[in-house]
Enzyme design. Structure first.
Site, PDB file in Angstrom:
ATOM      1  CG  ASN A   7      -1.841   1.143   1.300  1.00  0.00           C
ATOM      2  OD1 ASN A   7      -1.425   2.274   1.048  1.00  0.00           O
ATOM      3  ND2 ASN A   7      -3.082   0.922   1.645  1.00  0.00           N
ATOM      4  CG  HIS A  10       0.820   6.291   4.724  1.00  0.00           C
ATOM      5  ND1 HIS A  10      -0.138   7.266   4.910  1.00  0.00           N
ATOM      6  CD2 HIS A  10       0.318   5.159   5.266  1.00  0.00           C
ATOM      7  CE1 HIS A  10      -1.165   6.748   5.559  1.00  0.00           C
ATOM      8  NE2 HIS A  10      -0.918   5.474   5.785  1.00  0.00           N
ATOM      9  CG  HIS A  51      -8.353   4.210   0.921  1.00  0.00           C
ATOM     10  ND1 HIS A  51      -8.567   4.173   2.282  1.00  0.00           N
ATOM     11  CD2 HIS A  51      -9.551   4.514   0.359  1.00  0.00           C
ATOM     12  CE1 HIS A  51      -9.840   4.464   2.528  1.00  0.00           C
ATOM     13  NE2 HIS A  51     -10.457   4.678   1.382  1.00  0.00           N
ATOM     14  NE  ARG A  53      -9.355   8.650   3.937  1.00  0.00           N
ATOM     15  CZ  ARG A  53      -9.590   7.809   4.969  1.00  0.00           C
ATOM     16  NH1 ARG A  53      -8.807   6.789   5.183  1.00  0.00           N
ATOM     17  NH2 ARG A  53     -10.598   8.006   5.774  1.00  0.00           N
ATOM     18  NE  ARG A  57      -7.524  11.567   5.157  1.00  0.00           N
ATOM     19  CZ  ARG A  57      -8.015  11.006   6.256  1.00  0.00           C
ATOM     20  NH1 ARG A  57      -7.258  10.194   6.966  1.00  0.00           N
ATOM     21  NH2 ARG A  57      -9.247  11.257   6.645  1.00  0.00           N
ATOM     22  CD  GLU A  78      -6.918  -0.197   0.962  1.00  0.00           C
ATOM     23  OE1 GLU A  78      -7.051   0.893   1.549  1.00  0.00           O
ATOM     24  OE2 GLU A  78      -6.096  -1.033   1.300  1.00  0.00           O
ATOM     25  CB  THR A 109      -9.470   2.034   7.172  1.00  0.00           C
ATOM     26  OG1 THR A 109      -9.052   2.707   5.998  1.00  0.00           O
ATOM     27  CG2 THR A 109     -10.842   1.445   6.953  1.00  0.00           C
ATOM     28  CD  GLU A 159      -7.102  -6.116   3.086  1.00  0.00           C
ATOM     29  OE1 GLU A 159      -7.158  -6.094   1.836  1.00  0.00           O
ATOM     30  OE2 GLU A 159      -6.462  -5.288   3.757  1.00  0.00           O
ATOM     31  CG  HIS A 198      -5.476  -1.363   9.537  1.00  0.00           C
ATOM     32  ND1 HIS A 198      -5.960  -0.407   8.680  1.00  0.00           N
ATOM     33  CD2 HIS A 198      -5.104  -0.702  10.645  1.00  0.00           C
ATOM     34  CE1 HIS A 198      -5.921   0.771   9.263  1.00  0.00           C
ATOM     35  NE2 HIS A 198      -5.391   0.617  10.443  1.00  0.00           N
TER      36      HIS A 198
HETATM   37  N1  PXP Z   1      -5.821  -2.895   4.049  1.00  0.00           N
HETATM   38  C1  PXP Z   1      -6.803  -1.968   4.082  1.00  0.00           C
HETATM   39  C2  PXP Z   1      -8.159  -2.346   3.582  1.00  0.00           C
HETATM   40  C3  PXP Z   1      -6.553  -0.660   4.549  1.00  0.00           C
HETATM   41  O1  PXP Z   1      -7.550   0.252   4.582  1.00  0.00           O
HETATM   42  C4  PXP Z   1      -5.245  -0.330   4.962  1.00  0.00           C
HETATM   43  C5  PXP Z   1      -4.957   1.056   5.431  1.00  0.00           C
HETATM   44  O2  PXP Z   1      -5.155   1.976   4.405  1.00  0.00           O
HETATM   45  C6  PXP Z   1      -4.253  -1.318   4.870  1.00  0.00           C
HETATM   46  C7  PXP Z   1      -4.573  -2.593   4.445  1.00  0.00           C
HETATM   47  C8  PXP Z   1      -2.830  -1.027   5.234  1.00  0.00           C
HETATM   48  O3  PXP Z   1      -2.702  -0.731   6.587  1.00  0.00           O
HETATM   49  P1  PXP Z   1      -1.298  -0.273   7.142  1.00  0.00           P
HETATM   50  O4  PXP Z   1      -0.951   1.030   6.501  1.00  0.00           O
HETATM   51  O5  PXP Z   1      -1.515  -0.181   8.613  1.00  0.00           O
HETATM   52  O6  PXP Z   1      -0.298  -1.344   6.772  1.00  0.00           O
END
Ligand code: PXP
Length: 245
Positions: A7, A10, A51, A53, A57, A78, A109, A159, A198
């Site tokens: 992901n 960030h 994601h 959003r 952001r 996402e 999330t 998930e 997550h």
């Molecule tokens: N999976 C989903 C569905 C999420 O919403 C997120 C956070 O955006 C993640 C995985 C990744 O989470 P993390 O950044 O804590 O690894």
């Protein structure tokens, strides 16, 4: 083999913190999340997750469009379960969609999608994605009622939200792990593919990977944080060398 979806949200958070859509010095706007995606693929990522959003952001639509064109693995979008995002996904045609709850004020999330409460909305989304051949996963808490309903609505994938486990300590953490294990077993019995994500990091991965039937993990924040630590030495050395050629 357990698959990794990286992901990259960030990387975009860092860019937006400085530039917010404006151009940078000499046209350089950094970091570029698409480059981060390509480097992740070179290092073995099995897919790239973003994601988009509602408040935009971090990841922007132009990032998603470029990712769609250049990545060689799988794009996992996402998204919230809204008519706008359903239309967006149908036009983008990512390999996968993960339906998540979205709340404007949350930092990330928080908690899984409540499929029981939002049954009709989620059904509309799953039906639309199934018709378009886009593999849909539902991001849910490890709760048997949610798992059963995901299967009933014919979502091919779930998930499991690992956030409560990742945030807990001691006995509560063991209990959260047990919930994840039970939910994964129930999901596999119901014919669902089981992903998780997550709060997964370089410490808890040794335990998370023991959850049965896991197909793919989606990991973001910890990988981006680790990249800063492992990359800072090289970044400083390179700048110092350019300052004093
Ligand atoms: N999976 C989903 C569905 C999420 O919403 C997120 C956070 O955006 C993640 C995985 C990744 O989470 P993390 O950044 O804590 O690894």
């Amino acid at each position: 083999m357990l698959l990794l979806g990286v992901n990259i949200d960030h990387a975009a958070t860092l860019r937006e913190a400085r530039y917010r859509g404006a151009s940078g010095p000499g046209g350089i706007v950094e970091p570029d999340p698409v480059t981060v995606a390509l480097l992740s693929e070179q290092a073995g990522a099995d897919g790239i997750t973003v994601h988009l959003r509602e408040d935009r952001r971090h990841i922007q639509e132009h990032d998603v469009r470029r990712l769609r064109e250049v990545i060689a693995t799988r794009l996992n979008l996402e998204m919230a379960c809204t008519p706008e995002m359903i239309a967006y996904a149908l036009s983008l045609k990512p390999e996968a969609v993960c339906v998540v709850p979205e709340n404007r004020t949350e930092i990330t999330t928080e908690g899984g999608l409540n499929v029981v409460v939002h049954r009709e909305r989620v059904k509309a989304c799953v039906d639309a994605m199934n018709a378009a051949g886009i593999a849909t996963s539902l991001f849910i808490d490890p709760d048997p009622a949610q798992v059963e309903l995901a299967a009933e609505l014919r979502a091919p994938v779930i998930e499991l939200h690992t956030g409560a486990y990742a945030n807990a300590t001691g006995a509560a953490r063991a209990a959260e792990l047990a919930r994840l294990v039970a939910a994964a077993r129930l999901a596999a019995q119901s014919g669902l593919t089981v992903n998780a994500g997550h709060g997964i990091n370089y410490v808890n991965i040794s335990e998370v990977r023991t959850i049965p039937h896991l197909h793919e993990l989606n990991i973001g924040h910890s990988i981006m944080s680790r990249a800063l630590l492992t990359g800072i030495g090289e970044a400083v050395r390179e700048m110092k060398a350019r300052m004093n050629p």
